[in-house]
Design a protein around this motif. Structure first.
Motif, mmCIF file in Angstrom:
data_model
loop_
_atom_site.group_PDB
_atom_site.id
_atom_site.type_symbol
_atom_site.label_atom_id
_atom_site.label_comp_id
_atom_site.label_asym_id
_atom_site.label_seq_id
_atom_site.Cartn_x
_atom_site.Cartn_y
_atom_site.Cartn_z
ATOM 1 N N ASN A 125 0.810 -1.218 0.000
ATOM 2 C CA ASN A 125 0.000 0.000 0.000
ATOM 3 C C ASN A 125 0.849 1.276 0.000
ATOM 4 N N PRO A 126 1.842 1.418 0.880
ATOM 5 C CA PRO A 126 2.644 2.653 0.851
ATOM 6 C C PRO A 126 3.516 2.757 -0.394
ATOM 7 N N VAL A 127 3.891 1.632 -0.991
ATOM 8 C CA VAL A 127 4.669 1.657 -2.226
ATOM 9 C C VAL A 127 3.801 2.192 -3.359
ATOM 10 N N LYS A 128 2.575 1.645 -3.463
ATOM 11 C CA LYS A 128 1.654 2.094 -4.514
ATOM 12 C C LYS A 128 1.257 3.554 -4.342
ATOM 13 N N ALA A 129 1.225 4.015 -3.089
ATOM 14 C CA ALA A 129 0.874 5.411 -2.818
ATOM 15 C C ALA A 129 2.056 6.351 -3.058
ATOM 16 N N GLY A 130 3.224 5.788 -3.358
ATOM 17 C CA GLY A 130 4.399 6.611 -3.629
ATOM 18 C C GLY A 130 5.058 7.157 -2.372
ATOM 19 N N MET A 131 4.727 6.593 -1.224
ATOM 20 C CA MET A 131 5.300 7.078 0.038
ATOM 21 C C MET A 131 6.682 6.492 0.309
ATOM 22 N N VAL A 132 6.901 5.264 -0.139
ATOM 23 C CA VAL A 132 8.175 4.579 0.074
ATOM 24 C C VAL A 132 8.535 3.787 -1.175
ATOM 25 N N ASP A 133 9.798 3.381 -1.267
ATOM 26 C CA ASP A 133 10.247 2.591 -2.413
ATOM 27 C C ASP A 133 10.094 1.098 -2.186
ATOM 28 N N LYS A 134 10.208 0.680 -0.909
ATOM 29 C CA LYS A 134 10.122 -0.741 -0.560
ATOM 30 C C LYS A 134 9.112 -0.903 0.568
#
Length: 161
Positions: A125-134
């Motif tokens: 979820n945070p990867v898809k949201a662009g918040m983190v890379d991994k």
């Protein structure tokens, strides 16, 4: 018209989502994330629940939790988590009122394939949201997801140093 009762199936994992009021941020600083995770650690043990996967985004929470035979365990867990986080945030911000938008959403997970898909969704979820890379970014203060979703060790909810 009364609201529809939540479906909780004993012995099955459930995907739970709770959003911030008006989709506003709930977790702003690292202490917000840490406080929620400390409460999750405490109350999952009290209610004897297993957390397979979780992710704290800035404005919502995803949990994948195994239901036990006590049908009130998950609702009590969510009540404690929401209440404590609301009181914590309201005290810090010198405000009052709800921190959360309505009732949390919960869906039973009936197959291993669906469990894996839910855990994958939660962790990405945070990867898809662009918040983190991994999926795992310890101490980032943005989002935190365990690297391996199927942890049952109680220490698995401890924030890495």
């Amino acid at each position: 018209m009364p609201r529809q009762a939540r479906v909780i199936v004993p012995g099955f994992p459930h995907h739970i989502v709770q959003r911030g009021h008006n989709r506003q941020p709930v977790f702003v600083e690292p202490r917000d994330f840490e406080y929620y995770l400390a409460n999750l650690q405490e109350w999952k043990q009290v209610y004897e629940l297993e957390v397979f996967s979780y992710c704290l985004m800035t404005n919502h929470v995803h949990l994948v939790v195994q239901a036990n035979d006590n049908l009130t365990a998950i609702p009590q867990l969510m009540k404690r988590l929401a209440g404590r986080q609301t009181r914590f945030d309201n005290a810090l911000e010198k405000r009052s009122g709800s921190l959360w938008e309505g009732r949390y959403k919960i869906s039973p997970i009936d197959t291993d394939a669906y469990l894996l898909a839910c855990c994958r969704y939660v962790e990405l979820n945070p990867v898809k949201a662009g918040m983190v890379d991994k999926p795992e970014v310890p101490g980032s203060g943005l989002a935190f997801c365990p690297a391996l979703p199927f942890r049952s060790d109680p220490r698995s909810l401890s924030r890495p140093k």
